[in-house]
Design an enzyme around this catalytic site. Structure first.
Site, short mmCIF file in Angstrom:
data_model
loop_
_atom_site.label_atom_id
_atom_site.label_comp_id
_atom_site.label_asym_id
_atom_site.label_seq_id
_atom_site.Cartn_x
_atom_site.Cartn_y
_atom_site.Cartn_z
N HIS A 27 -3.12 6.85 2.64
CA HIS A 27 -3.23 5.43 2.99
C HIS A 27 -4.54 5.16 3.76
O HIS A 27 -5.24 4.19 3.49
CB HIS A 27 -2.03 5.02 3.84
CG HIS A 27 -2.12 3.64 4.42
ND1 HIS A 27 -1.73 2.51 3.73
CD2 HIS A 27 -2.56 3.20 5.62
CE1 HIS A 27 -1.94 1.44 4.48
NE2 HIS A 27 -2.43 1.83 5.64
N SER A 60 0.84 -1.20 0.00
CA SER A 60 0.00 0.00 0.00
C SER A 60 0.88 1.25 0.00
O SER A 60 0.64 2.19 -0.75
CB SER A 60 -0.92 0.00 1.21
OG SER A 60 -1.53 1.25 1.34
N ARG A 105 0.37 8.97 5.01
CA ARG A 105 -0.49 8.31 5.98
C ARG A 105 -1.96 8.63 5.73
O ARG A 105 -2.83 7.77 5.85
CB ARG A 105 -0.13 8.79 7.39
CG ARG A 105 0.91 7.94 8.04
CD ARG A 105 0.66 7.95 9.56
NE ARG A 105 1.39 6.87 10.17
CZ ARG A 105 0.82 5.89 10.84
NH1 ARG A 105 -0.48 5.85 11.00
NH2 ARG A 105 1.54 4.94 11.37
#
Lengths: 212, 212
Positions: free
Chosen positions: A49, A17, A46
């Site tokens: 994600h 990912s 982040r």
């Protein structure tokens, strides 16, 4: 341990990912990618994600060295004041404060005719001063934080202001730009719990030198 | 009480947001809006409200009368099995089950080499049977739910399967389409806690005849 993964399966998903996220961000930002520091890129990664929404790469704003200030705060174990329980349970940190379910909050909200989220910030004043304040949902909570800073000399180390919604969220975030405080925010109506949580966890991990 | 708002300010934001959300959904769906039932539209509105992301109007899928099955379940106070704590604290329901922090989950995950999220679903088997299962984050949890249904004759009333991420989330949601179970899902990588929570809260409110 990587993003909470303990199994090979979980680790594998997290790693692949990360690669996909980086590639997508690179495409979306183009040359603008050079404007961001290494730490800022880690926070952006982040958020993308956590949301699977690469648009955030274009929406996130950092001002007045917010990551540095956040890391300093975490290292000194300063309070993190959050707006709702969902944000609270998502962050891996041991000094999180939330008043949203406090009985006093209901009373103040009714008496003053403000939202519970705003009342919760008003009560949290002494924790916000010197602390990190995180608003992932209610714009009214962010308005109250700005008011506390402007009118009551409250000085947070860092404001993570990412409320979500088509009404008042953008406005509350624009207001942040007008005051002199370290902050991380998103342009426009988008934001929310996963955005707030991933920014906060990113800072916690950076402060521990853990984030790959 | 409307979406948790108790003050005039909060109510006002919620109402104006609802109007904006409806208008945006109408534009995005066009004529396709007629394909959705009144209840489905209410769920879609909630998700767009929670994420400020109107793309969800095109991504949400309902199959095998999932809202009706969910309402029946809530009326009989069946368990809701959720994948993570963030989803748990966001849902206003009094019979929510989550094993993600159970000590056994760590052991099973290590022994079997599966993710904690998958192990938590395996442990929750008897609650999933006859219950509502909600996966807002880990695709591996949704894979495990599908496996339980296919291989162990587990029959949930409803699967809300909206894991998020660029790796395996889409695949796990595609799998749902291949089995005969009432479900609500999103196409592609998008999903997450606010999506799961808003769908679940929508069903809870519909079951109480409360949602405007």
């Amino acid at each position: 341990m990587f993003m909470g993964a303990i199994s090979r399966d979980g680790l594998d998903i997290a790693r692949r990912s990360r690669e996909i996220v980086r590639e997508k961000i690179r495409k979306v930002l183009g040359k603008d990618i050079d404007k961001y520091s290494e730490w800022e890129m880690k926070i952006i990664e982040r958020v993308v994600h956590a949301t699977a929404d690469v648009e955030y790469a274009k929406l996130i704003r950092f001002k007045n060295h917010p990551i540095e200030k956040g890391i300093e705060g975490v290292k000194s174990n300063c309070p993190m004041v959050v707006d709702v329980e969902m944000v609270k349970v998502g962050i891996r940190y041991n000094n999180i404060v939330s008043f949203i379910n406090d009985k006093k909050v209901y009373e103040i909200a009714k008496e003053e005719g403000i939202t519970r989220a705003a009342a919760a910030m008003r009560i949290a004043k002494s924790y916000i001063h010197g602390g990190i304040v995180i608003v992932g949902n209610a714009p009214t909570a962010l308005f109250e934080v700005v008011r506390l800073i402007e009118e009551e000399e409250v000085e947070p180390r860092l404001v993570i202001g990412v409320p979500v919604g088509f009404v008042k969220a953008s406005e509350s975030k624009k207001l942040l730009h007008s005051i002199d405080v370290p902050f991380i925010t998103t342009e426009g109506p988008k934001g929310g719990t996963p955005v707030a949580v991933s920014i906060a966890n990113g800072i916690v991990e950076l402060s521990r030198g853990k984030m790959v």
